[in-house]
Design an enzyme around this catalytic site. Structure first.
Site, short mmCIF file in Angstrom:
data_model
loop_
_atom_site.label_atom_id
_atom_site.label_comp_id
_atom_site.label_asym_id
_atom_site.label_seq_id
_atom_site.Cartn_x
_atom_site.Cartn_y
_atom_site.Cartn_z
N LYS A 193 156.13 87.70 56.39
CA LYS A 193 156.89 88.20 57.53
C LYS A 193 157.78 87.11 58.14
O LYS A 193 158.80 87.39 58.73
CB LYS A 193 155.95 88.75 58.60
CG LYS A 193 155.00 89.86 58.17
CD LYS A 193 155.69 91.10 57.69
CE LYS A 193 154.80 92.34 57.71
NZ LYS A 193 153.71 92.33 56.72
C1 LIG Z 1 153.08 93.38 56.03
C2 LIG Z 1 152.34 92.94 54.84
C3 LIG Z 1 152.38 93.68 53.64
C4 LIG Z 1 153.09 95.00 53.52
O1 LIG Z 1 154.49 94.88 53.67
P1 LIG Z 1 155.38 96.17 54.01
O2 LIG Z 1 156.76 95.65 54.21
O3 LIG Z 1 154.80 96.74 55.26
O4 LIG Z 1 155.25 97.09 52.87
C5 LIG Z 1 151.73 93.15 52.55
N1 LIG Z 1 151.05 91.99 52.60
C6 LIG Z 1 151.00 91.25 53.74
C7 LIG Z 1 150.22 89.99 53.75
C8 LIG Z 1 151.65 91.70 54.89
O5 LIG Z 1 151.59 90.98 56.02
#
Ligand SMILES: *Cc1c(COP(=O)(O)O)cnc(C)c1O
Length: 465
Positions: free
Chosen positions: A112
């Site tokens: 993120k």
């Molecule tokens: C948010 C997240 C996901 C999923 O990503 P999306 O964009 O919501 O599909 C997968 N792995 C981790 C570690 C995340 O923080």
């Protein structure tokens, strides 16, 4: 470049307005009115760029010259200056035909950071430039919250409120959010699950008076800027893998999926011109998206708590963007489908559209034990410790094994964030100092029940303080 809504009722708007609007005012999601095309020649020119240089090239296709190039360059450099790896998103070979794209070298140890550190810089920039109050409101399954808070903590003109599901995020995720002491940060710990949190904030964003009176801005992947920023590492890793294998061929990407944000970025990269073979959608037991790809039925099931909490999502808010494209950019049809989803709780597609979905995607829902087994197996065979989300991605690559293809699997988090699962594998890990130090810090959070009234009360109090 202008932006329009998947539901067709927002006039064409520019990049900054799209960034600030977040959720489209008609309840849909914003998309570019035309996907920028990257030619084979352009790809060649890009292959030796640094990560930051590549970001600048790709963002420039979307930002419409609304941010002077020098300013954009500064924003990009500042966004990635806090990353611990000079390549930002390095690629590691796991075994023949399988590469891992490490996306967790940012300040909060999950992917993120790649979009949200930039969005934090951009909100700060826009707030100063336009002299605008920015009140960020977001829901998190754990990682978005920590990263967004990190991106704007202590910044003047900005307040941030994050809703997380009480007790349903990992200990480290909780600490990363709640040990931040800056006055411009409010953590609401909500009785409920992530879908409840996401529904509440989507309803608040859909209330246009409330949204404008309270200066609400979005950091969830309903915001197109998240998606744009995440397309970059698909390109970057493609160049790295081609260099490593010496073969220019379309790659598979395996993506641990919750809200369909990250994998939609991969789809967008493909539509821009990146040579992508299959997008492999990896889920955990919350497998609504796997069922959609196999059967064409999008229907939330019962919420399950799993070893990969950041993917514990049933209603994938970004899915609407993909639906829009796969149904030929027909906004009227999206309006109808989303209306009927609200009434009947399901969307069904078939025929040519489903064939198209299945040509583009493979999918696998990883069950709990399978996730742990994958962690154990790769640790034993290669010495590499996968986090449970990345393990879902790696496990799902097996649906395409034996086809002689090359796959990049996205490593979305550092294992230290999810020690609960790692311990269950009987593996002891050492925490990076930044994570170990969290355990001694005091926490700040407000507990709320899942009612919209109570959350609105806390929000208004915070934003007006
Ligand atoms: C948010 C997240 C996901 C999923 O990503 P999306 O964009 O919501 O599909 C997968 N792995 C981790 C570690 C995340 O923080």
């Amino acid at each position: 470049m202008e932006y329009i809504s998947t539901r067709g009722n927002v006039g064409k708007i520019g990049f900054i307005d799209a960034f600030l609007m977040g959720l489209a005012d008609d309840g849909g999601l914003l998309v570019p009115n035309e996907i920028p095309a990257v030619s084979a020649e352009k790809l060649k020119q890009w292959q030796n760029l640094s990560y930051q240089e590549l970001v600048l090239e790709i963002f420039s296709l979307y930002t419409n010259d609304e941010i002077p190039q020098e300013d954009l360059k500064q924003l990009v450099n500042d966004s990635y200056a806090t990353f611990r790896d000079p390549q930002v998103t390095p690629v590691r070979k796991l075994k023949d035909g399988l590469f891992l794209l490490e996306l967790f070298h940012g300040p909060t140890f999950a992917f993120k950071d790649i979009a949200l550190q930039f969005m934090g810089q951009l909100y700060t920039y826009v707030s100063k430039k336009l002299n605008k109050k920015i009140h960020i409101l977001g829901a998190t399954s754990g990682d978005t919250g920590a990263s967004a808070i990190q991106g704007v903590r202590g910044k003047e003109g900005i307040k941030i409120c994050i809703l997380h599901p009480n007790g349903k995020v990992s200990k480290v995720q909780e600490l990363q959010m709640t040990t931040v002491q800056d006055e411009n940060v409010l953590n609401l710990s909500v009785e409920g699950n992530f879908d409840d949190c996401q529904r509440i904030i989507k309803d608040l964003f859909a209330d246009l008076d409330f949204k404008s009176n309270n200066h609400l801005c979005a950091i969830n992947s309903i915001n197109f800027v998240r998606i744009m920023a995440q397309t970059v590492y698909y390109f970057y890793s493609y160049f790295q893998v081609v260099k490593e294998t010496g073969v220019e061929q379309p790659l598979n990407f395996s993506v641990p999926t919750g809200n369909f944000g990250d994998i939609f970025a991969g789809y967008l990269a493909k539509r821009m011109g990146l040579p992508v073979n299959k997008l492999i959608l990896a889920t955990n037991e919350n497998n609504i998206l796997e069922r959609f790809i196999h059967e064409g039925v999008y229907k939330p099931g019962d919420f399950r708590t799993t070893y990969s909490p950041s993917m514990d999502i049933q209603v994938a808010s970004n899915f609407e963007r993909y639906l829009y494209y796969v149904l030929g950019e027909d906004a009227a049809q999206i309006r109808e489908l989303m209306d009927s989803f609200k009434r009947n709780g399901e969307i069904v597609i078939g025929g040519e559209a489903l064939a198209l979905v299945q040509a583009e995607f493979a999918a696998h829902g990883v069950q709990g034990q399978e996730c742990l087994d994958t962690i154990t197996k790769y640790k034993a065979e290669t010495g590499y410790l996968l986090d449970p989300h990345s393990a879902c991605g790696v496990s799902a690559t097996e649906v395409r094994s034996g086809q002689g293809e090359v796959t990049v699997s996205l490593a979305t988090a550092h294992p230290a964030k999810f020690n609960e699962a790692i311990e269950l594998c009987g593996i002891e890990q050492e925490f990076p100092e930044q994570i170990a130090s969290l355990f001694n810090k005091p926490q700040r959070q407000t507990m709320v029940d899942g009612s919209q009234e109570e959350i609105v009360r806390e929000l208004v109090k915070f934003y007006n303080a």
